[in-house]
Design a protein around this motif. Structure first.
Motif, short mmCIF file in Angstrom:
data_model
loop_
_atom_site.label_atom_id
_atom_site.label_comp_id
_atom_site.label_asym_id
_atom_site.label_seq_id
_atom_site.Cartn_x
_atom_site.Cartn_y
_atom_site.Cartn_z
N ALA A 239 49.99 44.91 63.32
CA ALA A 239 49.18 45.07 64.53
C ALA A 239 48.10 46.12 64.31
N GLY A 240 46.90 45.81 64.76
CA GLY A 240 45.78 46.75 64.66
C GLY A 240 44.89 46.53 63.46
N VAL A 241 45.32 45.74 62.50
CA VAL A 241 44.52 45.50 61.30
C VAL A 241 43.44 44.47 61.62
N ALA A 242 42.17 44.82 61.35
CA ALA A 242 41.05 43.92 61.61
C ALA A 242 40.78 43.00 60.42
N LYS A 243 41.04 43.51 59.21
CA LYS A 243 40.74 42.73 58.00
C LYS A 243 41.56 43.27 56.84
N VAL A 244 41.97 42.37 55.95
CA VAL A 244 42.66 42.77 54.72
C VAL A 244 41.74 42.45 53.56
N LEU A 245 41.50 43.44 52.71
CA LEU A 245 40.66 43.29 51.53
C LEU A 245 41.56 43.24 50.30
N VAL A 246 41.40 42.22 49.47
CA VAL A 246 42.29 42.04 48.33
C VAL A 246 41.50 42.12 47.03
N ALA A 247 41.96 42.99 46.14
CA ALA A 247 41.45 43.07 44.76
C ALA A 247 42.62 42.68 43.87
N ASP A 248 42.60 41.46 43.38
CA ASP A 248 43.74 40.90 42.66
C ASP A 248 43.37 40.64 41.20
N VAL A 249 43.66 41.60 40.34
CA VAL A 249 43.41 41.48 38.90
C VAL A 249 44.53 42.19 38.14
N PRO A 250 44.77 41.84 36.88
CA PRO A 250 45.89 42.42 36.13
C PRO A 250 45.88 43.95 36.03
N HIS A 251 44.68 44.58 35.95
CA HIS A 251 44.71 46.04 35.76
C HIS A 251 45.08 46.82 37.03
N TYR A 252 45.31 46.12 38.15
CA TYR A 252 45.84 46.77 39.36
C TYR A 252 47.32 46.49 39.55
N ALA A 253 47.97 45.85 38.56
CA ALA A 253 49.40 45.54 38.68
C ALA A 253 50.21 46.81 38.90
N ALA A 254 49.86 47.87 38.22
CA ALA A 254 50.44 49.20 38.45
C ALA A 254 49.32 50.07 39.01
N PRO A 255 49.59 50.82 40.07
CA PRO A 255 48.53 51.60 40.71
C PRO A 255 48.18 52.88 39.95
N LEU A 256 47.54 52.72 38.80
CA LEU A 256 47.14 53.88 38.01
C LEU A 256 46.03 54.65 38.74
N ALA A 257 46.12 55.96 38.74
CA ALA A 257 45.20 56.80 39.51
C ALA A 257 43.74 56.54 39.15
N GLU A 258 43.44 56.39 37.88
CA GLU A 258 42.05 56.23 37.46
C GLU A 258 41.44 54.93 38.00
N ASN A 259 42.18 53.84 37.89
CA ASN A 259 41.68 52.56 38.38
C ASN A 259 41.62 52.50 39.90
N MET A 260 42.66 53.00 40.57
CA MET A 260 42.67 53.01 42.04
C MET A 260 41.54 53.86 42.59
N ALA A 261 41.34 55.04 42.01
CA ALA A 261 40.29 55.93 42.49
C ALA A 261 38.91 55.29 42.32
N ALA A 262 38.67 54.66 41.19
CA ALA A 262 37.37 54.02 40.96
C ALA A 262 37.11 52.94 42.00
N LEU A 263 38.12 52.15 42.34
CA LEU A 263 37.97 51.10 43.34
C LEU A 263 37.71 51.70 44.72
N VAL A 264 38.51 52.67 45.12
CA VAL A 264 38.36 53.27 46.45
C VAL A 264 37.01 53.97 46.59
N VAL A 265 36.59 54.69 45.57
CA VAL A 265 35.29 55.38 45.62
C VAL A 265 34.16 54.36 45.77
#
Length: 194
Positions: free
Chosen positions: A52-78
Motif C-alpha cells: 500500500a502506498g507504492v505508486a510505481k516499482v522500478l526494476v533493474a534486472d541484470v546478473p551483476h545485481y544478484a548480490a547487492p554489492l555496495a559499489e554496484n548498488m550505489a552507482a545505480l542509486v546515484v
C-alpha cells in the motif's frame, strides 16, 4: 516530490523491512517509487507492487545485481537520485552497506537509523544505545535516509498493484566480486528487527 525506497530482497521475496520503510516514506508525502535491483527478481518486484502506498516499482534486472554489492548498488542509486527528494533504505546490513556510499557520492549527509519523522526535513533518531532521542534537520536537496524498521508499522496490502517499470541498469563497476555466503539459522530475530 517523489521518494525512492530501495527494496531489500533475495531475488524472490522481499525482506520484512521493506513494508516498514514504505510506511516511513508515506509520512513524508509524495509519490513513492520502489527500486528492486536484482537478477531474476520478478517475484520480488510483484510483491513490492502490492504494498500500500507504492505508486510505481522500478526494476533493474541484470546478473551483476544478484548480490547487492555496495559499489554496484550505489552507482545505480546515484544515477537515479536527481529525480527524488528522499532516498530511503532499511537500516539493516543491506542499507548500512551502500547508503553511506550513496551519500558520499552525492556530497550530502546521511540521516541514519530514523525512528520518527517530524516533517520532510526533520527526523528523530536514537542515540546512546537508544537511551536518548535526537531530532535532526537536513537542508540537503536530496535526503539519504536509513530507517529503523521497528520505528514504523509495516504498510498494508494495496487494493490494486502498482505499475512495474523496467529501467536501464548501470554497468557493473567491476570493483568487487561476490564469491558466496553462508547463512546461520537462529531462532532469535535479527538485531535491527528486534
Amino acid at each position: 516530490m517523489a521518494i525512492l525506497v530501495i527494496a531489500e530482497h533475495d531475488n524472490k521475496q522481499l525482506k520484512t523491512g521493506v513494508a516498514n520503510t514504505v510506511a516511513a516514506a508515506a509520512k513524508l508525502g509524495g509519490d513513492i517509487h520502489v527500486l528492486v535491483a536484482g537478477s531474476q527478481c520478478a517475484e520480488a518486484a510483484a510483491a513490492a507492487a502490492n504494498i500500500a502506498g507504492v505508486a510505481k516499482v522500478l526494476v533493474a534486472d541484470v546478473p551483476h545485481y544478484a548480490a547487492p554489492l555496495a559499489e554496484n548498488m550505489a552507482a545505480l542509486v546515484v544515477s537515479m537520485a536527481k529525480n527524488y527528494t528522499h532516498v530511503l533504505a532499511s537500516a539493516t546490513g543491506f542499507g548500512k552497506n551502500f547508503m553511506p556510499r550513496v551519500a558520499a557520492l552525492l556530497d550530502v549527509a546521511q540521516v541514519s537509523d530514523i525512528s520518527g519523522i517530524e516533517s520532510p526535513d526533520t527526523f528523530v533518531r536514537p542515540i546512546y544505545a537508544g537511551n536518548v532521542l535526537q531530532t535532526v534537520q537536513s537542508k540537503d536537496a536530496i535526503k539519504i535516509i536509513t530507517v529503523r524498521i521497528t520505528g514504523f508499522d509495516p504498510a498494508g496490502t494495496a487494493a490494486a498493484p502498482a505499475p512495474i517499470e523496467n529501467i536501464a541498469p548501470v554497468a557493473d563497476t567491476g570493483l568487487t566480486e561476490f564469491k558466496g555466503h553462508e547463512l546461520t539459522k537462529s531462532s532469535r530475530p535479527e538485531l535491527t528487527a528486534a
